[in-house]
Design an enzyme around this catalytic site. Structure first.
Site, PDB file in Angstrom:
ATOM      1  N   LYS A  38       0.829  -1.207   0.000  1.00 44.75           N
ATOM      2  CA  LYS A  38       0.000   0.000   0.000  1.00 44.75           C
ATOM      3  C   LYS A  38       0.863   1.256   0.000  1.00 44.75           C
ATOM      4  O   LYS A  38       0.584   2.214  -0.717  1.00 44.75           O
ATOM      5  CB  LYS A  38      -0.946  -0.031   1.203  1.00 44.75           C
ATOM      6  CG  LYS A  38      -1.992  -1.147   1.077  1.00 44.75           C
ATOM      7  CD  LYS A  38      -2.786  -1.386   2.354  1.00 44.75           C
ATOM      8  CE  LYS A  38      -3.595  -2.674   2.197  1.00 44.75           C
ATOM      9  NZ  LYS A  38      -4.463  -2.951   3.356  1.00 44.75           N
ATOM     10  N   GLN A  50      -5.129  -2.040   9.485  1.00 46.28           N
ATOM     11  CA  GLN A  50      -4.819  -3.326   8.842  1.00 46.28           C
ATOM     12  C   GLN A  50      -5.382  -4.474   9.676  1.00 46.28           C
ATOM     13  O   GLN A  50      -5.136  -4.541  10.882  1.00 46.28           O
ATOM     14  CB  GLN A  50      -3.303  -3.451   8.666  1.00 46.28           C
ATOM     15  CG  GLN A  50      -2.860  -4.671   7.887  1.00 46.28           C
ATOM     16  CD  GLN A  50      -3.306  -4.619   6.422  1.00 46.28           C
ATOM     17  OE1 GLN A  50      -3.300  -3.575   5.783  1.00 46.28           O
ATOM     18  NE2 GLN A  50      -3.716  -5.762   5.897  1.00 46.28           N
ATOM     19  N   ASP A  85     -11.468   1.701   3.457  1.00 46.96           N
ATOM     20  CA  ASP A  85     -11.654   0.248   3.336  1.00 46.96           C
ATOM     21  C   ASP A  85     -13.123  -0.110   3.138  1.00 46.96           C
ATOM     22  O   ASP A  85     -13.437  -1.235   2.729  1.00 46.96           O
ATOM     23  CB  ASP A  85     -11.132  -0.464   4.607  1.00 46.96           C
ATOM     24  CG  ASP A  85      -9.742  -1.063   4.419  1.00 46.96           C
ATOM     25  OD1 ASP A  85      -9.313  -1.199   3.248  1.00 46.96           O
ATOM     26  OD2 ASP A  85      -9.104  -1.403   5.433  1.00 46.96           O
TER      27      ASP A  85
HETATM   28  C1  BQF Z   1      -0.916 -10.584  -5.707  1.00 53.16           C
HETATM   29  C2  BQF Z   1      -5.473  -9.412   2.406  1.00 53.16           C
HETATM   30  C3  BQF Z   1      -6.357 -11.428   3.387  1.00 53.16           C
HETATM   31  C4  BQF Z   1      -6.478 -10.795   4.618  1.00 53.16           C
HETATM   32  C5  BQF Z   1      -6.117  -9.464   4.737  1.00 53.16           C
HETATM   33  C6  BQF Z   1      -1.046  -8.343  -4.628  1.00 53.16           C
HETATM   34  C7  BQF Z   1      -1.795  -8.102  -2.365  1.00 53.16           C
HETATM   35  C8  BQF Z   1      -1.897  -9.489  -2.279  1.00 53.16           C
HETATM   36  C9  BQF Z   1      -1.603 -10.279  -3.353  1.00 53.16           C
HETATM   37  C10 BQF Z   1      -2.159  -7.228  -1.215  1.00 53.16           C
HETATM   38  C11 BQF Z   1      -4.902  -8.659   1.295  1.00 53.16           C
HETATM   39  C12 BQF Z   1      -4.729  -9.300  -0.044  1.00 53.16           C
HETATM   40  C13 BQF Z   1      -4.493  -7.343   1.519  1.00 53.16           C
HETATM   41  C14 BQF Z   1      -1.177  -9.717  -4.535  1.00 53.16           C
HETATM   42  C15 BQF Z   1      -3.826  -6.529   0.458  1.00 53.16           C
HETATM   43  C16 BQF Z   1      -4.452  -8.258  -1.116  1.00 53.16           C
HETATM   44  O1  BQF Z   1      -0.230 -10.177  -6.631  1.00 53.16           O
HETATM   45  O2  BQF Z   1      -1.470 -11.693  -5.720  1.00 53.16           O
HETATM   46  C17 BQF Z   1      -1.361  -7.533  -3.554  1.00 53.16           C
HETATM   47  O3  BQF Z   1      -1.368  -6.445  -0.785  1.00 53.16           O
HETATM   48  N1  BQF Z   1      -3.426  -7.318  -0.660  1.00 53.16           N
HETATM   49  C18 BQF Z   1      -4.700  -6.775   2.807  1.00 53.16           C
HETATM   50  O4  BQF Z   1      -4.366  -5.611   3.035  1.00 53.16           O
HETATM   51  O5  BQF Z   1      -5.244  -7.494   3.780  1.00 53.16           O
HETATM   52  C19 BQF Z   1      -5.612  -8.780   3.649  1.00 53.16           C
HETATM   53  C20 BQF Z   1      -5.858 -10.747   2.284  1.00 53.16           C
END
Ligand code: BQF
Length: 279
Positions: free
Chosen positions: A54, A98, A121
């Site tokens: 992020k 987060q 969010d």
């Molecule tokens: C990719 C998230 C579960 C629980 C809390 C790119 C992200 C992930 C994968 C990423 C996620 C999942 C995020 C890929 C943010 C997505 O290329 O496959 C980016 O940063 N994410 C989160 O903030 O909290 C989570 C999944």
């Protein structure tokens, strides 16, 4: 014929370029730099990676960002105090905590403390309610990213049978609401669904958000289905989705990869929400 792979990385880069221009215009015409505050409590390795993604996206686009890294022992009261301060900080337009949070902190109380106008969010009950009734408000990033992927790939939604597997407040449930708003016929399946494969085989558009590696296999989908994989699972071989990519590739018409699929869109939709928070 093998499915077309929807390139989330490419789509995300395209949207980033659009946002960069929009941010430039906000600076030029209104003297405003969009600002995002991210709060990370504890040191969950996956969460740290997501927060870094992020931060990087903000930097790429020209959004001001700050990350508040708090120790796992932070009290709920301290966290609420920080949120309250950020709610009143003018140059911060978006605030997110987060997830997941440590056990001793109540997620719901924390989310409710974020001013709905800064809830990028889209988890605050006010925004959830607005999504439910089709009123304007912040939409959760993952579902918004899914719709954006379908739209930009030219996949129609209206009248299609969309089957969503998973009912989380972050992904499955809001994804179902958005698909419904776009006139899909929507089925929501979950861990207690009887004969899951029967339902998934009905899907023109299958959205999978269950958090189990390679859970959906080729025998569970219809020929020509559009398969959207929301899963991000760390296994020995690396990152895999909730969809068994290899067995679904031959049968689907479109499929999203992991990594480089929905996850990329999720992060860029957070950027879009942050820019929109300025208005
Ligand atoms: C990719 C998230 C579960 C629980 C809390 C790119 C992200 C992930 C994968 C990423 C996620 C999942 C995020 C890929 C943010 C997505 O290329 O496959 C980016 O940063 N994410 C989160 O903030 O909290 C989570 C999944």
């Amino acid at each position: 014929m093998a499915a077309q792979i929807i390139d989330g990385k490419k789509l995300a880069q395209q949207i980033k370029a659009e946002l960069r221009e929009e941010v430039e215009r906000l600076k030029r015409e209104r003297g405003i730099t969009p600002g995002l505050a991210v709060i990370l409590v504890g040191d969950d390795p996956a969460s740290r990676t997501y927060v870094r993604n992020k931060e990087r996206a903000c930097r790429d686009i020209g959004i001001f960002s700050q990350v508040h890294r708090l120790p796992a022992e932070t009290s709920q009261e301290q966290l609420l105090e920080l949120i309250e301060e950020l709610n009143h900080t003018d140059h911060i337009h978006g605030v997110l905590v987060q997830l997941p949070l440590p056990e001793h902190i109540d997620e719901r109380t924390v989310i409710q403390a974020i001013k709905p106008e800064k809830d990028v969010d889209g988890f605050h009950p006010v925004n959830v309610g607005n999504l439910h009734i089709g009123a304007p408000g912040f939409v959760p990033c993952t579902p918004r990213g899914i719709i954006e992927m379908l739209d930009r790939t030219g996949i129609p939604i209206k009248g299609k049978h969309a089957v969503v597997v998973g009912r989380s407040n972050i992904a499955g449930k809001p994804a179902a609401m958005l698909l419904l708003a776009r006139h899909a016929t929507v089925t929501i399946c979950h861990s207690r669904t009887v004969d899951l494969a029967y339902h998934t085989r009905q899907a023109d558009i299958l959205v999978v958000a269950v958090g189990r590696p390679r859970f959906i296999t080729g025998d569970m989908i219809k020929e020509g289905a559009v398969v959207i994989d929301v899963g991000v699972n760390r296994v020995d071989e690396g990152l895999v989705g909730d969809v068994d990519f290899d067995s679904c590739l031959e049968k689907a018409s479109y499929i999203t990869p992991v990594p480089g699929g929905v996850g990329r869109m999720t992060v860029v939709m957070l950027m879009k929400n942050t820019v929109e928070a300025v208005r």
